[in-house]
Design an enzyme around this catalytic site. Structure first.
Site, PDB file in Angstrom:
ATOM      1  N   MET A 181       0.830  -1.205   0.000  1.00  0.00           N
ATOM      2  CA  MET A 181       0.000   0.000   0.000  1.00  0.00           C
ATOM      3  C   MET A 181       0.868   1.260   0.000  1.00  0.00           C
ATOM      4  O   MET A 181       2.046   1.217   0.332  1.00  0.00           O
ATOM      5  CB  MET A 181      -0.911  -0.002   1.223  1.00  0.00           C
ATOM      6  CG  MET A 181      -1.867  -1.184   1.283  1.00  0.00           C
ATOM      7  SD  MET A 181      -2.726  -1.316   2.863  1.00  0.00           S
ATOM      8  CE  MET A 181      -3.723   0.175   2.860  1.00  0.00           C
ATOM      9  N   HIS A 182       0.255   2.379  -0.395  1.00  0.00           N
ATOM     10  CA  HIS A 182       0.768   3.735  -0.208  1.00  0.00           C
ATOM     11  C   HIS A 182       1.913   4.144  -1.130  1.00  0.00           C
ATOM     12  O   HIS A 182       2.263   5.318  -1.163  1.00  0.00           O
ATOM     13  CB  HIS A 182       1.244   3.967   1.244  1.00  0.00           C
ATOM     14  CG  HIS A 182       0.291   3.520   2.285  1.00  0.00           C
ATOM     15  ND1 HIS A 182      -1.021   3.963   2.337  1.00  0.00           N
ATOM     16  CD2 HIS A 182       0.425   2.660   3.322  1.00  0.00           C
ATOM     17  CE1 HIS A 182      -1.629   3.393   3.362  1.00  0.00           C
ATOM     18  NE2 HIS A 182      -0.778   2.600   3.977  1.00  0.00           N
ATOM     19  N   ASP A 230      -2.664  -4.786   0.054  1.00  0.00           N
ATOM     20  CA  ASP A 230      -2.340  -6.114   0.578  1.00  0.00           C
ATOM     21  C   ASP A 230      -3.127  -6.478   1.828  1.00  0.00           C
ATOM     22  O   ASP A 230      -3.535  -7.637   1.993  1.00  0.00           O
ATOM     23  CB  ASP A 230      -0.839  -6.269   0.810  1.00  0.00           C
ATOM     24  CG  ASP A 230      -0.228  -5.163   1.665  1.00  0.00           C
ATOM     25  OD1 ASP A 230      -0.977  -4.321   2.203  1.00  0.00           O
ATOM     26  OD2 ASP A 230       1.007  -5.145   1.791  1.00  0.00           O
TER      27      ASP A 230
END
Length: 482
Positions: free
Chosen positions: A81-82, A223
């Protein structure tokens, strides 16, 4: 038989997983990826490595299955992520991706709080601004794989809500946040629910992967959201606990609940019309890894943990704070540090190991406490997975600290499995995500609390008191060590 493909681009590898109509794993292949830290607190990867790695994994998974690309009915995506992926007008990568664990953007986080106000930012997005989050002109890592597969710029709503540019309640980009940060809305891709088809495999991608042109690709999810799907944590009250290098507590909610201080992440779920709380401790099984590598090099984890099995609950008054790499939940403090507190000459390596296991369990309890205080309601079941969950002793300690039953399930492929299930829903094999989980995921083991729960109830308040007592010294110590 129809096959469904889950693709997972993590910080360590590009993984392709094939499952069949019954949810059985047919094959799996992973191509390793490398991490770059060009400066202190930086963390990067080159997206140009992700795509050839993923294409290789897809070809290997098809070969293992003895299947052609035409056997794949739909594809689901997941990944770290991110992360920030910057592309130019031609879709070419401009620079290495800035990843979720990169810490360079403290000044930008302060600017976001200044422009919107911290409380307003949390009210809109469900989260405080943290250095690992995104908030730039973006694709996220898995969405770069989507772009290479389909040629389309798209993002799912679960991952989108981790950018700090999302209106959590409305499940889309926030006009207020974009205006405050002077970000044009046309910089951002369209967002979709996890099982929704976002595009189709292109002719070029088919040639590079062994797939066939026209296979639908669904939204997928970050995820942690797809990991929750992969263990069946898609209904309120069923908690997913991942005991990996980090420790993640994931709680599905029916409405966009928010922890007022931003100590919990609040994101959209990969399941339509569902949201979730997420508590993250940065060094869970990573604490045990460090303990073994530093104080017992060459000793197997089994040997180390078996030694601790004879130590009574509470480690004879020895407590461990698991803040080896700072902390995120419940203390968003990159300067937090680990410690054993209460060491005496009677304590052995076994005591120290037991204290590490207990300290991680107490850290997990911190997230559970915040989730209940923020309005979850009740905890019906905790589904535990990850490398640390293989230890029967650690599972027992966590069950005793939490005072709830832990269960394990038959699916062990994590986020990629959840992404493949989302593909099955998108292709119409299952009516919805809960139906997909019910058809494929079964409980394989149970760990119930014992009378040790009472001892941990006595120790937990003392564990909780340690961070506030030590926090004033963390910055001073950090300044001295520069």
């Amino acid at each position: 038989m129809k096959l469904f493909l889950g693709l997972d681009v993590s910080t360590t590898g590009a993984k392709a997983l094939l499952i069949n109509e019954k949810g059985g794993v047919v094959s799996s292949a992973t191509t390793p990826l490398t991490l770059s830290t060009p400066h202190p607190l930086w963390s990067e990867q080159d997206p140009r490595d992700w795509w050839p790695g993923m294409a290789k994994s897809i070809r290997e998974a098809l070969e293992q299955a003895g299947a052609s690309g035409s056997a794949v009915t739909a594809i689901g995506l997941t990944g770290q992520m991110h992360g920030l992926v910057l592309l130019d007008e031609q879709g070419e990568v401009l620079r290495p991706a800035i990843l979720w664990n990169d810490q360079r953007t403290g000044a930008q986080c302060d600017e976001m709080r200044s422009r919107l106000g911290k409380r307003r930012l949390i009210q809109i997005t469900g989260n405080d601004a943290l250095t690992g989050f995104t908030a730039r002109h973006i694709l996220l890592p898995k969405d770069y794989i989507r772009y290479r597969l389909t040629g389309d710029y798209a993002m799912d709503k679960a991952d989108g809500s981790g950018t700090i540019l999302f209106d959590l309640k409305n499940r889309d980009w926030s006009p207020e946040v974009l205006t405050a940060l002077e970000i044009p809305a046309n910089w951002l891709p369209s967002t979709f629910e996890g099982p929704t088809v976002t595009g189709y495999v292109s002719a070029q991608a088919a040639a590079e992967t062994g797939l066939v042109q026209g296979i639908p690709v669904v939204g997928g999810g970050g995820d942690q959201a797809t990991q929750a799907v992969g263990v069946g944590a898609v209904q309120p009250g069923i908690i997913a606990l991942t005991l990996g290098t980090s420790g993640v507590v994931f709680a599905t909610t029916e409405s966009p609940l928010i922890e007022p201080e931003g100590r919990l992440h609040a994101f959209c779920h990969a399941v339509p019309d569902r949201w979730h709380f997420m508590g993250v401790m940065l060094s869970a099984a990573g604490s045990l890894q460090w303990h073994r590598d530093t104080l017992a090099p060459g000793v197997s984890f089994d040997t180390l943990v078996n030694e601790a099995g004879d130590i009574k609950a509470g480690s004879d008054g020895l407590l461990f704070l698991p803040y080896l790499t700072g902390e995120r939940t419940p203390y968003p403090d990159p300067l937090a540090r680990a410690a054993w507190v209460g060491l005496t000459v009677r304590h052995t390596r076994a005591h120290m190991t037991q204290a590490v296991l207990e300290g991680v369990a107490f850290g997990i309890k911190d997230s559970f406490t915040l989730i209940l205080q923020a309005g979850l309601g009740s905890i019906q079941q905790v589904r535990i997975s990850g490398g640390g969950a293989k230890s029967a002793l650690w599972r027992q300690i966590i069950a005793d600290v939490l005072g709830v039953e832990l269960v394990t399930v038959n699916t062990t492929e994590g986020a990629a499995y959840g992404a493949a299930l989302l593909a099955g829903v998108g292709a119409g094999l299952y009516e919805n995500v809960p139906a997909a989980c019910e058809a494929t995921i079964q409980i394989t083991g149970r760990t119930s609390p014992t009378q040790a729960t009472r001892a941990y109830q006595d120790y937990y308040p003392h564990y909780r008191a340690l961070y506030p007592a030590l926090a004033p010294e963390y910055k001073a110590i950090a300044d001295l060590s520069q």
